[in-house]
Design an enzyme around this catalytic site. Structure first.
Site, PDB file in Angstrom:
ATOM      1  N   ASP A  26       0.718  -1.069  -0.070  1.00  0.00           N
ATOM      2  CA  ASP A  26      -0.047  -0.013   0.106  1.00  0.00           C
ATOM      3  C   ASP A  26       0.923   1.187   0.061  1.00  0.00           C
ATOM      4  OD1 ASP A  26      -1.726   1.880   0.604  1.00  0.00           O
ATOM      5  OD2 ASP A  26      -2.478   1.128   2.606  1.00  0.00           O
ATOM      6  N   GLU A  56      -1.273  10.148   0.318  1.00  0.00           N
ATOM      7  CA  GLU A  56      -2.667   9.778   0.306  1.00  0.00           C
ATOM      8  C   GLU A  56      -3.378   9.380   1.795  1.00  0.00           C
ATOM      9  OE1 GLU A  56      -5.545   6.189   0.128  1.00  0.00           O
ATOM     10  OE2 GLU A  56      -3.529   6.160   0.849  1.00  0.00           O
ATOM     11  N   GLU A  57      -2.439   8.701   2.508  1.00  0.00           N
ATOM     12  CA  GLU A  57      -2.958   8.174   3.722  1.00  0.00           C
ATOM     13  C   GLU A  57      -3.127   9.457   4.726  1.00  0.00           C
ATOM     14  OE1 GLU A  57      -3.330   5.247   4.405  1.00  0.00           O
ATOM     15  OE2 GLU A  57      -2.283   4.045   3.114  1.00  0.00           O
ATOM     16  N   ASP A  79      -5.224   1.300  -5.826  1.00  0.00           N
ATOM     17  CA  ASP A  79      -4.963   1.308  -4.344  1.00  0.00           C
ATOM     18  C   ASP A  79      -5.372  -0.105  -3.838  1.00  0.00           C
ATOM     19  OD1 ASP A  79      -4.252   1.950  -1.790  1.00  0.00           O
ATOM     20  OD2 ASP A  79      -5.420   3.712  -1.879  1.00  0.00           O
ATOM     21  N   HIS A 167      -1.369  -2.089   6.427  1.00  0.00           N
ATOM     22  CA  HIS A 167      -0.843  -1.155   7.384  1.00  0.00           C
ATOM     23  C   HIS A 167       0.197  -1.831   8.332  1.00  0.00           C
ATOM     24  CE1 HIS A 167      -3.773   2.147   6.234  1.00  0.00           C
ATOM     25  NE2 HIS A 167      -3.102   1.746   5.155  1.00  0.00           N
TER      26      HIS A 167
END
Ligand SMILES: [Zn+2]
Length: 199
Positions: A26, A56-57, A79, A167
């Site tokens: 990711d 993005e996060e 994504d 994550h």
């Protein structure tokens, strides 16, 4: 070491069975799908901008900046999404499963995808025999949400790569799902100019 210095996990990419495990799948795997789809694509008429965005996060910031500069007529974000084919998943909590193909997003908490664009992707996948699954993600967003509401509204969708252990330093994707995403995006780009997404 000073306050504000960047740190990262020391982690190599490993092949594990049918999958790949590593850190930052990711969204490195999204960049990989983007590059490989551009390589695999044949004749096309649409003008294509390929953007690898930052931040993005933390609020879809790079996508908003890119979309604002490029003024695209259609947006396809790439994504990972959550594969919950693990303990705690099942039924409505599954979202996607590894090995079941490219995930065509219907919605997440950042956007509701354009229904005609969803249908276009689904039709291509069915016609070309590309393995796919439909995705509804209750939490989490993607870059498409950052661009969709610019310039008076832009038809947007996300093509997702199912991923376990999101994550963590051990994010896992399936090789056949990655290939399905590349195939589906390449076929879409070849006929993107034929799409009419007016609602
Ligand atoms: Zn993420």
């Amino acid at each position: 070491m000073r306050i504000g210095d960047y740190v990262t996990m020391d982690r190599t990419l490993e092949r594990v069975g049918d999958g790949y495990v590593g850190k930052a799948m990711d969204d490195r795997i999204g960049v990989f799908v983007m590059l490989e789809a551009l390589r695999a694509m044949e004749r096309h008429e649409a003008t294509i901008h390929a953007a690898a965005t930052s931040q993005e996060e933390v609020g879809l910031r790079g996508a908003t900046a890119s979309g604002s500069a490029l003024e695209p007529t259609v947006v396809v974000a790439l994504d990972i999404t959550i594969a919950m084919d693990i303990p705690g998943g099942g039924g409505e909590n599954t979202i996607t499963e590894l090995g079941k193909g490219a995930a065509i997003k219907i919605m997440d908490s950042s956007l509701i995808c354009n229904p005609k664009l969803i249908e276009h992707f689904r039709q291509i996948a069915e016609r070309e025999g590309i393995s796919h699954q439909m995705e509804i993600l209750p939490q989490g967003g993607t870059d498409a949400g950052g661009v969709q509401r610019l310039h008076g509204g832009i038809p947007s969708i996300t093509l997702s790569i199912p991923c376990r252990y999101v994550h963590t330093p051990n994010e896992m994707v399936n090789a056949s799902d990655v290939q399905a995403c590349i195939d589906l995006l390449a076929r879409y780009l070849e006929e993107a100019h034929t799409g009419d997404y007016t609602l």
